[in-house]
Design an enzyme around this catalytic site. Sequence first.
Site, mmCIF file in Angstrom:
data_model
loop_
_atom_site.group_PDB
_atom_site.id
_atom_site.type_symbol
_atom_site.label_atom_id
_atom_site.label_comp_id
_atom_site.label_asym_id
_atom_site.label_seq_id
_atom_site.Cartn_x
_atom_site.Cartn_y
_atom_site.Cartn_z
ATOM 1 N N CYS A 1 50.700 -129.398 35.308
ATOM 2 C CA CYS A 1 50.844 -128.380 34.255
ATOM 3 C C CYS A 1 49.601 -128.394 33.376
ATOM 4 O O CYS A 1 49.488 -129.194 32.450
ATOM 5 C CB CYS A 1 52.087 -128.661 33.417
ATOM 6 N N CYS B 1 48.382 -113.938 44.181
ATOM 7 C CA CYS B 1 48.578 -115.144 43.368
ATOM 8 C C CYS B 1 47.232 -115.735 42.954
ATOM 9 O O CYS B 1 47.190 -116.795 42.358
ATOM 10 C CB CYS B 1 49.417 -116.164 44.139
#
Length: 386
Positions: free
Chosen positions: A18, A341
């Site tokens: 993350c 993406c």
Amino acid sequence: MNQREKTVCPHRRACGGCQLQNMSYGEQLLHKQKKIVSLLGQFGHVEEILGMDDPLHYRNKVHAAFGLDRNRRVVSGIYQPGSHAIVPVDECMIEDEAADRIIVSIRKLLPEFKIQVFDERSGSGWLRHVLVRRGFATGQVMVVLVAVSPIFKLQKPFLAKLLRLHPEISTVVLNINDRFGPVVLGRRDKLLFGPGYIEDILCGKRYRISPSSFYQINPSQTEKLYSAAVEFAGLSGKETVLDAYCGIGTIGLTASDRAKQVIGVELNADAVKDAIVNARLNSVKNCWFTQGDAGKFMEQMVSDGHRPDVVFMDPPRSGSDGRFITSLLKAAPKRIVYVSCSPETLARDLELLCQGGYRVRRIQPVDMFPFTNHVETVVLLTKGTV
Ligand code: SAH
């Protein structure tokens, strides 16, 4: 979750998954919007990114690597970026919580059933990875054990105990991967329990998902993405539609109610099988799916004199290739809906399509992967002034 709150993960440094940990969710959305404007703003107006109401635990697919730490203790978790060291992770703020619990249970069951984890240094041991996929809409759960050989001595009692602990598991598959390298899944599957696949519901249609098939990992955002893609396609019911890089057929099947016919092309043979089953599962009679390279397929289509009216394209991160773009320009569909993406490869491919006479009409970013750097974008292109 309040968009201004920050959520701090204890694994953030070692894991690296993350990248936007230091931002609140509101800041993340703003950051992604700016990124898309800087990469794609040259092509036209960028609409406001579609975010999530609750951006936690959105991943319906969880992968845990199993191995030994320095003290030869069994660990499961995430590979450290650029290395094969495993960061032990039992709970992750973006992963499905039910899937995380199953992985922890499996790790705790290993000694009782004499299951050794694979040790990359010595090449000994058996279990390499565990993959859990959950259909959020159906509640069905698939567990894939990835091991170096099909021999699983205490298979029956192990499964009995696992299923007692987690009755939500609907299928268990043993995947055999005896090769070195970064690829998680090997080519062979051995069915241990249940049907060998799970089902999920997306945009009102039911989908079968096999262990190796690509399936979007954030279903609620996928519905927003597909809705935008189908809206951009502007279908009236008369069109022949090509769904290129179709995976298990989700975009084509979502669009099928509004098109005359849909043809899907996909490289992964298992995904194509799933797509064919998915058409049947939903009583869709105007969709056909074929296995092959999307560029090669369209080249053939054009040379056979067939031209799609609308092309959906949803290539992997590397974007499309020269062969596909060239044949797409030859096919000259009225509308191209590009789902991407990777905004970097998207910008490169849009440039080529614009040189070929297309204009970008709509750019819609969608936040499919909160807390990470990734952004999904759907773009509409049409020919000339139409
Ligand atoms: N449209 C699908 C899948 C998108 S992911 C969905 O929304 O779920 C990209 C897909 O492209 C993967 O399924 C991958 O197997 C497939 N793929 C990769 N290279 C390809 C190629 N050269 N030709 C056709 N399909 C390809």
